[in-house]
Design a protein around this motif. Sequence first.
Motif, PDB file in Angstrom:
ATOM      1  N   VAL A  45     101.380  85.763-120.633  1.00 17.65           N
ATOM      2  CA  VAL A  45     102.559  85.411-121.433  1.00 17.65           C
ATOM      3  C   VAL A  45     102.843  86.520-122.440  1.00 17.65           C
ATOM      4  CG1 VAL A  45     103.532  83.742-123.074  1.00 17.65           C
ATOM      5  CG2 VAL A  45     102.010  82.942-121.245  1.00 17.65           C
ATOM      6  N   ILE A  46     104.108  86.886-122.522  1.00 15.38           N
ATOM      7  CA  ILE A  46     104.601  87.761-123.595  1.00 15.38           C
ATOM      8  C   ILE A  46     105.699  86.980-124.292  1.00 15.38           C
ATOM      9  CG2 ILE A  46     105.799  89.895-124.220  1.00 15.38           C
ATOM     10  CD1 ILE A  46     104.737  91.089-121.573  1.00 15.38           C
ATOM     11  N   GLN A  47     105.579  86.842-125.607  1.00 18.99           N
ATOM     12  CA  GLN A  47     106.638  86.211-126.376  1.00 18.99           C
ATOM     13  C   GLN A  47     106.933  87.062-127.610  1.00 18.99           C
ATOM     14  OE1 GLN A  47     105.236  82.089-126.917  1.00 18.99           O
ATOM     15  NE2 GLN A  47     106.619  81.536-125.248  1.00 18.99           N
ATOM     16  N   TRP A  65     107.934  89.750-134.433  1.00 15.93           N
ATOM     17  CA  TRP A  65     106.590  90.078-133.982  1.00 15.93           C
ATOM     18  C   TRP A  65     106.450  89.792-132.492  1.00 15.93           C
ATOM     19  CZ3 TRP A  65     107.715  85.889-137.023  1.00 15.93           C
ATOM     20  CH2 TRP A  65     107.322  84.629-136.578  1.00 15.93           C
ATOM     21  N   ILE A  66     105.400  90.364-131.907  1.00 14.96           N
ATOM     22  CA  ILE A  66     105.120  90.233-130.480  1.00 14.96           C
ATOM     23  C   ILE A  66     103.792  89.506-130.314  1.00 14.96           C
ATOM     24  CG2 ILE A  66     104.651  91.497-128.332  1.00 14.96           C
ATOM     25  CD1 ILE A  66     106.309  93.829-129.512  1.00 14.96           C
ATOM     26  N   ALA A  67     103.756  88.549-129.380  1.00 17.74           N
ATOM     27  CA  ALA A  67     102.519  87.824-129.060  1.00 17.74           C
ATOM     28  C   ALA A  67     102.226  88.021-127.573  1.00 17.74           C
ATOM     29  CB  ALA A  67     102.672  86.342-129.384  1.00 17.74           C
ATOM     30  N   LEU A  68     100.980  88.363-127.266  1.00 16.46           N
ATOM     31  CA  LEU A  68     100.555  88.605-125.890  1.00 16.46           C
ATOM     32  C   LEU A  68      99.380  87.699-125.534  1.00 16.46           C
ATOM     33  CD1 LEU A  68     100.362  92.526-125.922  1.00 16.46           C
ATOM     34  CD2 LEU A  68     102.342  91.093-125.369  1.00 16.46           C
ATOM     35  N   LYS A  69      99.403  87.177-124.306  1.00 22.47           N
ATOM     36  CA  LYS A  69      98.273  86.432-123.768  1.00 22.47           C
ATOM     37  C   LYS A  69      98.056  86.906-122.330  1.00 22.47           C
ATOM     38  CE  LYS A  69      98.068  82.645-121.565  1.00 22.47           C
ATOM     39  NZ  LYS A  69      97.144  83.014-120.480  1.00 22.47           N
ATOM     40  N   PRO A  70      97.043  87.742-122.117  1.00 20.68           N
ATOM     41  CA  PRO A  70      96.768  88.188-120.752  1.00 20.68           C
ATOM     42  C   PRO A  70      96.376  87.021-119.847  1.00 20.68           C
ATOM     43  CG  PRO A  70      95.653  89.583-122.354  1.00 20.68           C
ATOM     44  CD  PRO A  70      96.189  88.390-123.097  1.00 20.68           C
ATOM     45  N   ILE A 112     112.706  84.800-129.097  1.00 17.42           N
ATOM     46  CA  ILE A 112     113.776  85.692-128.643  1.00 17.42           C
ATOM     47  C   ILE A 112     113.474  86.340-127.299  1.00 17.42           C
ATOM     48  CG2 ILE A 112     114.746  86.069-130.932  1.00 17.42           C
ATOM     49  CD1 ILE A 112     113.338  88.766-130.999  1.00 17.42           C
ATOM     50  N   LEU A 113     112.220  86.237-126.829  1.00 16.33           N
ATOM     51  CA  LEU A 113     111.863  86.727-125.495  1.00 16.33           C
ATOM     52  C   LEU A 113     110.663  85.940-125.002  1.00 16.33           C
ATOM     53  CD1 LEU A 113     112.321  89.280-123.399  1.00 16.33           C
ATOM     54  CD2 LEU A 113     110.126  89.939-124.348  1.00 16.33           C
ATOM     55  N   ASP A 114     110.714  85.532-123.752  1.00 12.79           N
ATOM     56  CA  ASP A 114     109.615  84.790-123.130  1.00 12.79           C
ATOM     57  C   ASP A 114     109.459  85.313-121.709  1.00 12.79           C
ATOM     58  OD1 ASP A 114     107.664  82.972-122.434  1.00 12.79           O
ATOM     59  OD2 ASP A 114     108.946  81.205-122.563  1.00 12.79           O
ATOM     60  N   ARG A 115     108.391  86.056-121.469  1.00 11.98           N
ATOM     61  CA  ARG A 115     108.118  86.595-120.139  1.00 11.98           C
ATOM     62  C   ARG A 115     106.779  86.037-119.681  1.00 11.98           C
ATOM     63  NH1 ARG A 115     110.651  91.560-118.905  1.00 11.98           N
ATOM     64  NH2 ARG A 115     109.851  91.114-116.836  1.00 11.98           N
ATOM     65  N   ASP A 161     111.054  98.006-119.282  1.00 12.24           N
ATOM     66  CA  ASP A 161     111.005  96.860-118.367  1.00 12.24           C
ATOM     67  C   ASP A 161     110.772  95.538-119.093  1.00 12.24           C
ATOM     68  OD1 ASP A 161     111.495  98.496-116.208  1.00 12.24           O
ATOM     69  OD2 ASP A 161     109.388  98.685-115.643  1.00 12.24           O
ATOM     70  N   LEU A 162     110.386  95.608-120.363  1.00 12.51           N
ATOM     71  CA  LEU A 162     110.236  94.398-121.172  1.00 12.51           C
ATOM     72  C   LEU A 162     111.595  93.724-121.377  1.00 12.51           C
ATOM     73  CD1 LEU A 162     108.325  92.610-122.839  1.00 12.51           C
ATOM     74  CD2 LEU A 162     108.705  94.170-124.780  1.00 12.51           C
ATOM     75  N   GLN A 163     112.648  94.532-121.422  1.00 20.38           N
ATOM     76  CA  GLN A 163     114.021  94.047-121.614  1.00 20.38           C
ATOM     77  C   GLN A 163     114.174  93.247-122.913  1.00 20.38           C
ATOM     78  OE1 GLN A 163     114.835  91.980-117.940  1.00 20.38           O
ATOM     79  NE2 GLN A 163     115.079  93.889-116.818  1.00 20.38           N
ATOM     80  N   LEU A 164     113.596  93.797-123.970  1.00 19.66           N
ATOM     81  CA  LEU A 164     113.666  93.159-125.286  1.00 19.66           C
ATOM     82  C   LEU A 164     114.895  93.634-126.041  1.00 19.66           C
ATOM     83  CD1 LEU A 164     112.538  91.552-127.700  1.00 19.66           C
ATOM     84  CD2 LEU A 164     111.136  93.561-128.251  1.00 19.66           C
TER      85      LEU A 164
END
Length: 177
Positions: A45-47, A65-70, A112-115, A161-164
Amino acid sequence: MIQPKHLLILLLLPLLTACANNDWRTASRASAGIAPDPSTTPEPVIQVYAADAWGWRGIFAVHTWIALKPRNADQYTVYEVVGWRERRGLPVLRIEQDTPDRHWFGARPELILDRRGEGVDELITQIESTAQNYPWKHEYRVFPGPNSNTFPAWVAQKVPDLQLELPFRAIGSGWAD
């Protein structure tokens, strides 16, 4: 006819209200319940979040801010720039395991972004590597930057490619151009 002193009070009232409602000593930093629970979400997850900036600045600007969960991780890592860290001799770029969707000094975050899913593992690797090379790790200026919005904007440039796309109120995001 409105007297000048009454007009001044009317203009300052929203500013004073915003400051009074954003007391950092009592403001919640609890989860807003937006991020998926890592214990039940094996996918990566990337948010990216935005919340009103602290105090009177929140009238005009947001903190991002950016939050990552591999994949299969049991916690999120949060990447953000926090200006007060500079005054304490710390890098302004903060990279720590934390609640990804926490309130920002009382302000509820907006997603604002959820990948998620396919291809996100590679994006996470790119973001982690990019963060290590952030050129303003020890610099902070509210305006025009570099500030908390400069970091996500810089990551967006380096990882297209994140398209933020950051919101208009992400003042300082143009510093990365």
